[in-house]
Design a protein around this motif. Structure first.
Motif, PDB file in Angstrom:
ATOM      1  N   LEU A  70       0.841  -1.064  -0.130  1.00 37.53           N
ATOM      2  CA  LEU A  70      -0.066   0.020  -0.120  1.00 37.53           C
ATOM      3  C   LEU A  70       0.742   1.146   0.145  1.00 37.53           C
ATOM      4  O   LEU A  70       0.307   2.273  -0.078  1.00 37.53           O
ATOM      5  N   ILE A 327      -5.336   2.972   1.906  1.00 33.77           N
ATOM      6  CA  ILE A 327      -5.989   2.747   1.033  1.00 33.77           C
ATOM      7  C   ILE A 327      -7.178   3.686   0.326  1.00 33.77           C
ATOM      8  O   ILE A 327      -7.070   3.822  -0.956  1.00 33.77           O
ATOM      9  N   LYS A 331      -6.951   5.416  -3.925  1.00 32.85           N
ATOM     10  CA  LYS A 331      -7.796   5.407  -4.732  1.00 32.85           C
ATOM     11  C   LYS A 331      -7.759   5.971  -5.816  1.00 32.85           C
ATOM     12  O   LYS A 331      -7.362   7.503  -5.912  1.00 32.85           O
TER      13      LYS A 331
END
Ligand code: PBG
Length: 331
Positions: A70, A327, A331
């Motif tokens: 991530l 997260i 996006k």
């Protein structure tokens, strides 16, 4: 002067707002704090910290890989050791085969790029839940510093990139730096919890590690006020941070975060090293609880808080929101 200056011109639409935005956050800013437990295939949610788990090492390594994918580049690690390993010397803290040392090795083996910053303080190893050794009802400074020094060298031996002393003993940064130099760990850094306040915002963290101060037979201080700072003080934070830099800290930290942003700015203006801010367990718990009740918009509040911490002067943010924020930001 109005109407020559109409301040709202720079707020008319999202594009212009983004163009003039002063503070941005990204996964490059985050450190993720993780709790590690004994055993295998263990994943226990901390009741006061929804979404945060105590994991055994196998599952921790899996999670660290996910964090790395991530874009998260650093973790603070904390261990929960069984009661029979606790005493008043903290000696399990420098056991070369201890859970912390095994964890550092395993994480570095699995994800070599991840910056691993183990916590340096005796509380997870203390029968009294204190950050140091207790004599006559007092957390003694110099004997504790010796213990922290051994602990730090053992973390470095295991492969830690930084050690993060969170104990607030006097002189520990210098003693740790000296010991790291003497043992050849020249590039192992120190992120010092420099301005760490005696705060009730740490409650959920102590639930996670079962490390709240406790009597255990003899009377011991019921709080950490003889070493952590008084929340009424500001000048002292600058003094602590400057002293830690002088003693060899590569980065300094202010803790907790949101209620202490004046301190963050003050420290940022005073030092010439990166400043990190610990957005602590109680701050996380408050947002989760309010969101659960539907009283606040979780994601919006999370991003607002992280921006505000950065705006105040944080170069790095240690936050339990790191994964969720990553997260969202990706996006
Ligand atoms: C241990 C330590 C604490 C935290 C980080 N390291 C607890 C304490 O000092 O009692 C608190 C972190 C958090 O609340 O998220 N010395």
């Amino acid at each position: 002067m109005y109407p020559i200056q109409r301040n709202r011109r720079l707020r008319t639409n999202d594009s212009i707002r983004v163009l003039v935005r002063e503070t941005t956050i990204s996964t490059d800013d985050f450190i993720f704090p993780m709790f590690i437990a004994e055993g295998k295939d263990v994943k226990v949610e901390i009741p006061s910290m929804p979404g945060i788990y105590r994991r055994s090492l196998d599952l921790t390594v899996k999670e660290v890989k996910e964090l790395w994918d991530l874009g998260i580049k650093a973790v603070n690690i904390y261990v929960k050791v069984s009661d029979d390993l606790k005493d008043n010397t903290g000696k399990e803290a420098w056991n070369p085969d201890g859970l912390m040392q095994q964890s550092i090795k395993a994480i570095k083996d699995a994800v070599p790029g991840m910056i691993v910053m183990p916590d340096v303080a005796l509380d997870p190893y203390s029968i009294y839940g204190h950050d140091g050794i207790i004599e006559n009802g007092y957390v003694v400074n110099d004997a504790t510093v010796d213990a922290l020094t051994r602990m730090s060298v053992s973390h470095a031996d295991a492969g830690a990139d930084f050690v993060a002393p969170s104990d607030m003993m006097d002189g520990r940064v210098y003693a740790i730096r000296k010991a790291l130099e003497e043992t050849g760990h020249h590039n192992v850094g120190i992120m010092s919890y420099s301005a760490k306040y005696a705060s009730s915002f740490y409650g959920p963290f102590r639930d996670a590690l079962d490390s709240a101060p406790k009597e255990s037979g003899v009377p011991v201080p019921k709080d950490k006020k003889t070493y952590q700072m008084d929340y009424a003080n500001r000048t002292e934070a600058v003094k602590e941070a400057l002293q830690d830099v002088e003693e060899g800290a590569d980065m300094v930290m202010v803790k907790p975060g949101l209620a202490y942003l004046d301190i963050v700015r003050e420290v940022k203006n005073a030092v010439n090293v990166p400043v990190s801010v610990f957005h602590v367990s109680g701050e996380y718990a408050m947002v989760k609880a309010a969101a659960e009740k539907g009283w606040l918009d979780h994601d919006k509040i999370m991003l607002e808080q992280l921006h505000c911490i950065k705006r105040a002067g944080a170069d790095l943010i240690s936050t339990y929101f790191a994964k969720e924020a990553a997260i969202l930001l990706n996006k």
